[in-house]
Design an enzyme around this catalytic site. Structure first.
Site, PDB file in Angstrom:
ATOM      1  N   SER A   1      47.553  44.349  45.687  1.00  0.00           N
ATOM      2  CA  SER A   1      48.605  44.510  44.570  1.00  0.00           C
ATOM      3  C   SER A   1      48.159  43.719  43.392  1.00  0.00           C
ATOM      4  O   SER A   1      47.203  42.854  43.401  1.00  0.00           O
ATOM      5  CB  SER A   1      49.963  43.737  45.258  1.00  0.00           C
ATOM      6  N   ASP A   2      48.747  44.248  42.360  1.00  0.00           N
ATOM      7  CA  ASP A   2      48.666  43.439  41.223  1.00  0.00           C
ATOM      8  C   ASP A   2      49.473  42.162  41.338  1.00  0.00           C
ATOM      9  O   ASP A   2      50.221  42.120  42.078  1.00  0.00           O
ATOM     10  CB  ASP A   2      49.240  43.958  39.953  1.00  0.00           C
ATOM     11  N   TRP A   3      49.108  41.106  40.606  1.00  0.00           N
ATOM     12  CA  TRP A   3      49.699  39.638  40.910  1.00  0.00           C
ATOM     13  C   TRP A   3      51.150  39.586  40.882  1.00  0.00           C
ATOM     14  O   TRP A   3      51.862  39.944  39.841  1.00  0.00           O
ATOM     15  CB  TRP A   3      49.095  38.691  40.248  1.00  0.00           C
TER      16      TRP A   3
END
Length: 753
Positions: A262-264
């Site tokens: 995932s993106d953060w």
């Protein structure tokens, strides 16, 4: 007829499917399946779950008792970010974690060079290995839909083929050297404002042909090992749990065997995300920690799915040799070889937009009998040079929000000019304006401030006493930044007013635009006989620029995106679909929220309607007959090039486009030859023309070469929504060849069968 079409659709789907399978069947990711079987059978459920979320800010857990190392992630697609504290964004304050600042994405794309994109990826990998990293969070390959995008400088191009070919080369360069890439941001993360809760609505055809195509190319042709899910929604579903994107397209159509992170802070669910194909939640464990363990125990998630997610991580882990943590960050990074790569990329990225002669009393004396341009600098006549503008001394490795590079070296433009021209030349610097900075951002000030009268007066005085003025305009990393989009493309800090004053004081004005994406150059273009774009050009960018200005290097960069005359001409603005109308403008950003431990749940749902569909960039300007300030693919040279003898020959894989390029000038130079295709008679709506091939060609003085550029059948197909497959439409096709999208002197009609 329908039956024939169905057969053609089926054949197209089979051909693409076989190609993807053949590529991925050879993947190093699939070389350890039996070993992985044994590892998974030896793991507890808790150990499996532990691998599916962040351990530290930039790592996820391995299995120590089984000898499986943690996965270490390197932030930044244009340089390895400094080490952070384990659970925060604060620097660890090491002295061994510097790195090379490579030219950012738009600069790399301006080279139009797959050779140097490969070297760039390899250089990134070499430094990642020294820093103990297993996966680079890059390349960033979203399409540049809007010039104001906060990450336009990170992304490559408005064109999917240019973006895709460079992404393929970057990926191969990195992974051939032993470091996994993580393609980002999958998918349609084309704006930073409200990226954490915007829902992109787009047709299936436009999505596949424009926005997914670079990802598809990097997965199918370069065997990319990692993909990062974007923050936004696509057609109603978060990217982190978007089954059409993660399962149907990525894993089934493209046969992707690797891992998705995932993106953060970009995960929003447990069951939906892990089922759709998400492997690792970063950086925490809100959804893929205890909640996922409980879901498996409650029967909401099958352990078979958990095993598959773990298998996909282990494939990457076993393909990438781990670096002992005692060895990481013990050797210097930012060494000569990587600095040389950064220099060579920077040299080829600089775009000469304009280089016109001055006539009248300010004309160069050495050219009385003929007009003579300001560049390359006439070193015989020019003795005193005025360097104006804070961008001449501003370093761009750090700034704004998001990834940056703690580099060992960054040569500014002023330092480059002093090194290259210092002998016998008097170089006088004046700031001229005060750049937008972090303090201004924190105070929520706008970059659009009036010129400073005192600074402007000082700059004008310096300009009057010079033989040549070099004005450094543009943005900086505080103006162009992750997490927010620019509100305009007007030059900040009163630069237009300053440019007019400088030109009045001294018409021998060279303007250098330092920016990651397009800015409004209408004023500086009108008053500057010479105009260049030098980008955020890395550790060696100042040296590369000085070499171009004095003629040691002949400019050869080409614009990887169209530069509009005004923002209202950009398709997303012209259709009224960007910016979105937000009732509550104080909603923050998901990235900022997670760094401050704030909830990002309660957000007004916004829709980004991609009403222009596939008409992005030059496709729109062609179709609507709107002239940009400078077109896609544009870039001048000190040399001149002549195109001739076009031949289009059918091959098993498509067509070979052959032609001659001659360099009758006195400069040794490189030209980027571009091939576009037009389908004047088609049963579907198509752009006026589309880029389908390019090649960087080196030519000595007086030399001519025959160049052959292949047009692949895969790149000539369109996406058929009814068949959900790529389709090659038979019929007449016109091939156009030249040095930019607006300068195509060669054309030939041929038949697609």
């Amino acid at each position: 007829m329908k039956q024939i079409r169905s057969i053609l659709f089926a054949v197209a789907a089979i051909v693409f499917g076989i190609a993807a399978y053949a590529q991925n069947a050879k993947s190093p990711l699939l070389a350890h399946e039996q070993q992985i079987d044994g590892i998974i059978s030896s793991m507890t459920l808790e150990e499996k779950i532990d691998m599916l979320h962040g351990k530290n800010m930039f790592s996820s857990a391995g299995i120590p008792r089984l000898g499986i190392a943690d996965m270490e992630y390197a932030d930044g697609p244009f340089g390895i970010r400094e080490e952070m504290e384990p659970h925060s964004w604060n620097s660890a304050h090491l002295t061994t974690d510097s790195a090379t600042f490579f030219p950012t994405g738009s600069a790399l794309a301006a080279t139009w060079s797959t050779e140097w994109a490969y070297a760039y990826g390899r250089g990134m990998s070499r430094e990642a290995r020294l820093r103990g990293k297993d996966m680079i969070l890059g390349p960033a390959i979203n399409i540049q839909r809007i010039p104001t995008g906060g990450r336009t400088y990170e992304y490559l191009s408005e064109d999917p083929l240019l973006s895709g070919m460079l992404a393929v080369a970057y990926t191969k360069g990195s992974q051939d050297d032993g470091t996994a890439v993580c393609l980002k941001h999958y998918a349609l993360n084309n704006q930073e404002d409200y990226r954490g809760f915007v829902d992109v609505h787009i047709s299936d055809r436009a999505m596949h042909e424009i926005y997914l195509r670079p990802f598809e190319m990097a997965v199918r042709e370069a065997d990319a090992w990692g993909v990062m899910a974007a923050y936004n929604k696509v057609n109603g579903r978060w990217c982190s749990e978007n089954e059409p994107l993660l399962t149907e397209i990525l894993r089934r159509q493209w046969v992707f065997p690797g891992m998705v992170i995932s993106d953060w802070g970009g995960v929003h669910s447990t069951v939906d995300a892990v089922t759709a194909g998400m492997n690792v939640e970063m950086p925490g464990n809100r959804f893929f920690g205890q909640a996922l363990l409980d879901s498996v125990k409650a029967g909401k998630v099958s352990e078979d799915i958990i095993n598959q997610r773990v298998r996909e991580i282990l494939r990457v882990r076993l393909a990438v040799k781990p670096i002992d943590k005692a060895v990481a960050n013990t050797k210097p990074v930012g060494n000569d070889e990587e600095m040389l790569t950064a220099l060579e990329v920077a040299r080829r990225s600089i775009v000469l937009l304009k280089n016109e002669p001055i006539v009248g009393k300010h004309a160069l004396k050495a050219a009385k009998n003929q007009p003579w341009p300001l560049l390359p600098i006439n070193l015989t006549e020019v003795k005193r040079i005025a360097v104006i503008g804070e961008n001449a001394v501003t370093k761009m490795a750090l700034g704004g929000v998001g990834a940056g590079v703690k580099t060992r070296k960054e040569i500014t433009p002023l330092e480059g000019l002093q090194a290259v021209l210092g002998g016998g030349k008097k170089i006088t610097y004046a700031p001229g304006y005060k750049s937008f900075d972090r303090d201004s951002r924190n105070k929520r000030q706008s970059p659009q401030q009036s010129a400073d009268p005192k600074l402007m007066a000082e700059a004008v005085k310096v300009a009057k006493g010079a033989d040549l003025v070099i004005f450094f305009a543009g943005d900086n990393r505080e103006v162009e930044t992750e997490g927010s989009d620019r509100k305009s493309i007007t030059l900040p800090s009163g630069q237009d007013e300053l440019a007019r004053a400088l030109a009045k004081a001294n018409p021998r004005l060279v303007t250098v635009i330092v920016a990651g994406g397009p800015v409004d150059i209408s004023t500086v273009d009108a008053v500057s006989p010479a105009l260049l774009v030098s980008w955020f050009n890395g550790s060696m960018g100042g040296l590369a620029l000085a070499e171009v200005l004095n003629g040691n290097v002949v400019p050869s960069g080409k614009l990887p995106m169209s530069w509009p005359k005004k923002l209202e001409d950009v398709p997303a603005y012209a259709t009224g679909t960007y910016p979105q109308n937000v009732a509550n403008n104080n909603q923050g950003d998901i990235f900022v929220d997670i760094t401050r431990n704030r909830s990002n749940d309660r957000r007004q749902q916004l829709v980004a309607d991609y009403a222009e569909q596939d008409l992005v960039g030059y496709r729109w300007y062609d179709c609507k007959d709107v002239a940009p300030a400078y077109p896609f693919g544009h870039g001048l040279s000190y040399a001149t090039f002549q195109y001739s003898d076009l031949k289009v020959t059918p091959t098993l894989d498509g067509f070979d486009v052959s032609f001659k390029i001659a360099n009758p000038s006195q400069f040794e130079a490189e030209e980027v030859a571009q091939v576009y295709v037009s389908r004047p008679i088609s049963r579907i709506d198509r752009p006026v023309k589309e880029l389908k091939g390019f090649s960087r060609v080196a030519l000595k003085r007086g030399q001519s070469k025959t160049v052959t550029i292949p047009l692949r059948r895969a790149d000539l197909c369109h996406w058929d929504e009814a068949a959900q497959a790529w389709m090659l439409e038979p019929g007449e096709m016109t091939v156009l060849v030249g040095g930019s999208s607006a300068q195509l002197p060669l054309s030939q009609a041929t038949i697609v069968k």
